[in-house]
Design an enzyme around this catalytic site. Structure first.
Site, mmCIF file in Angstrom:
data_model
loop_
_atom_site.group_PDB
_atom_site.id
_atom_site.type_symbol
_atom_site.label_atom_id
_atom_site.label_comp_id
_atom_site.label_asym_id
_atom_site.label_seq_id
_atom_site.Cartn_x
_atom_site.Cartn_y
_atom_site.Cartn_z
ATOM 1 C CB ILE A 1 -4.460 2.919 4.437
ATOM 2 C CG1 ILE A 1 -5.702 2.021 4.433
ATOM 3 C CG2 ILE A 1 -4.844 4.384 4.362
ATOM 4 C CD1 ILE A 1 -6.675 2.324 5.555
ATOM 5 C CG ASP A 2 0.881 0.934 5.264
ATOM 6 O OD1 ASP A 2 1.111 1.127 4.063
ATOM 7 O OD2 ASP A 2 1.470 1.525 6.187
ATOM 8 C CE LYS A 3 -1.836 -8.697 5.772
ATOM 9 N NZ LYS A 3 -0.860 -9.806 5.775
ATOM 10 C CG ASP B 1 -1.669 -1.281 1.375
ATOM 11 O OD1 ASP B 1 -1.503 -1.935 2.417
ATOM 12 O OD2 ASP B 1 -2.387 -1.640 0.454
#
Length: 356
Positions: free
Chosen positions: A164-166, A19
């Protein structure tokens, strides 16, 4: 004519860097040769831009992505020899088949142009290396009744304007058509989007509020990490504003407002100033960074890690101008239960220390 494809903000998207917290753009520059006959800029770009329809180019021009020299131009601008045309295009993934999957989504708003959802931690946003199914995009494909592949003609696939990040939870906006995508991506490009996160970081931050500035780029010694570089040396400008919400001595709860949106920006910036996010394995936060050496404290921290087995980061607030209605829209989400439980556990721990 000479065309240059400049550096792209989505480098190595197919690796395990799932991401990117900002929008991704392709940058092009055309130097018009002496022999070029006068031609409208939209026609010229449609001829020379592979995989890009004239309609999409016209939308890009309308949203001020195309310049001649330093001036934005209209679609009917006639290019001439010696012109330098610069073109920034929100990135479109090409040639990757998206299989619809019936995965529940927490949708907080939807109309004909946009969709706002609250992503759970643990869900990868887009298919890539090691994650070819079960992603947010697979779920969106099912929800919208669309599919996308190398030969797909339907371009109405929901487009993630940012990511956005995992293992970060929180709000995302999805564009449901090309016009909405280009308009929203432009808002990210000029940093007019409101993005507010809540994080728990190691240590007792000295100031009640402040700003972290520092270019962010890929760490040359570890391709899965990013780091802060001296200004002008490498990377891209990154600015994070923060405000302390609560102090627990060994950790601090902070509100973070993004001025820019670089990959892993909050995680990288706070690690850079010596306050990595709590339980952030990639950025040095998954081990004890502050506190005592006693076994009782170590067990307390282990219990905290079990309560929140990921970095303590939530995208809480998202604001943007609606791409067609023009009105300002602002969404707020609850901090996830497991993150609230972590904060409450620290509150109780701090109270007990004071009582002792």
């Amino acid at each position: 004519m000479t065309v240059f494809e400049e550096d792209i903000d989505f480098e190595e998207q197919n690796d395990q860097l799932e991401d990117n917290e900002g929008a991704s753009f392709e940058h092009f520059r055309f130097e018009i040769d002496k022999g070029q006959a006068p031609i409208r800029v939209d026609k010229f770009l449609a001829t020379h831009m592979e995989h890009c329809s004239r309609h999409r180019i016209q939308l890009a021009i309308k949203n001020s992505y195309v310049k001649v020299g330093e001036k934005t131009i209209k679609a009917n601008y006639v290019i001439r020899p010696g012109d330098v045309v610069s073109f920034v295009m929100p990135y479109q993934r090409r040639g990757l088949e998206i299989l619809p999957e019936n995965i529940p989504l927490n949708i907080v708003y939807e109309d004909d142009d946009v969709l706002v959802l609250n992503k759970e931690a643990g869900m990868v946003v887009h298919p890539g290396h090691g994650h070819y199914s079960g992603t947010l995009v697979n779920a969106l494909a099912h929800h919208l009744g669309l599919t996308q592949g190398a030969d797909a003609e339907d371009e109405r696939m929901g487009v993630l304007v940012h990511r956005i990040d995992k293992d970060t939870s929180g709000l995302l906006v999805v564009a449901k058509n090309e016009a909405a995508q280009l308009n929203l991506a432009r808002q990210f490009f000029v940093h007019s989007i409101e993005r507010c996160y809540v994080a728990v970081v190691w240590g007792n931050i000295k100031e009640d509020e402040g700003t972290i500035e520092g270019n962010i780029g890929r760490d040359p010694s570890d391709r899965l990490r990013f780091k802060v570089f001296p200004d002008g040396e490498y990377g891209k400008t990154a600015i994070t504003h923060y405000k302390v919400l609560e102090r627990f001595g060994f950790v601090t709860v902070v509100e973070c407002r993004l001025e820019t949106g670089r990959t892993h920006q909050i995680r990288v910036h706070f690690n850079h100033i010596g306050h990595p996010l709590f339980n952030d394995e990639r950025y040095d936060g998954s081990e004890i960074r502050q506190g005592t050496i006693y076994a009782k404290y170590k067990q307390f921290i282990e219990n905290c890690f079990k309560i929140l087995p990921r970095q303590a980061l939530h995208a809480k607030t998202l604001g943007f101008q609606h791409p067609t209605k023009g009105e300002w829209m602002r969404f707020d989400s609850q901090i996830p239960a497991e993150m609230e439980a972590l904060i409450e556990k620290w509150r109780n721990y701090t109270k007990n220390l004071i009582l002792e």
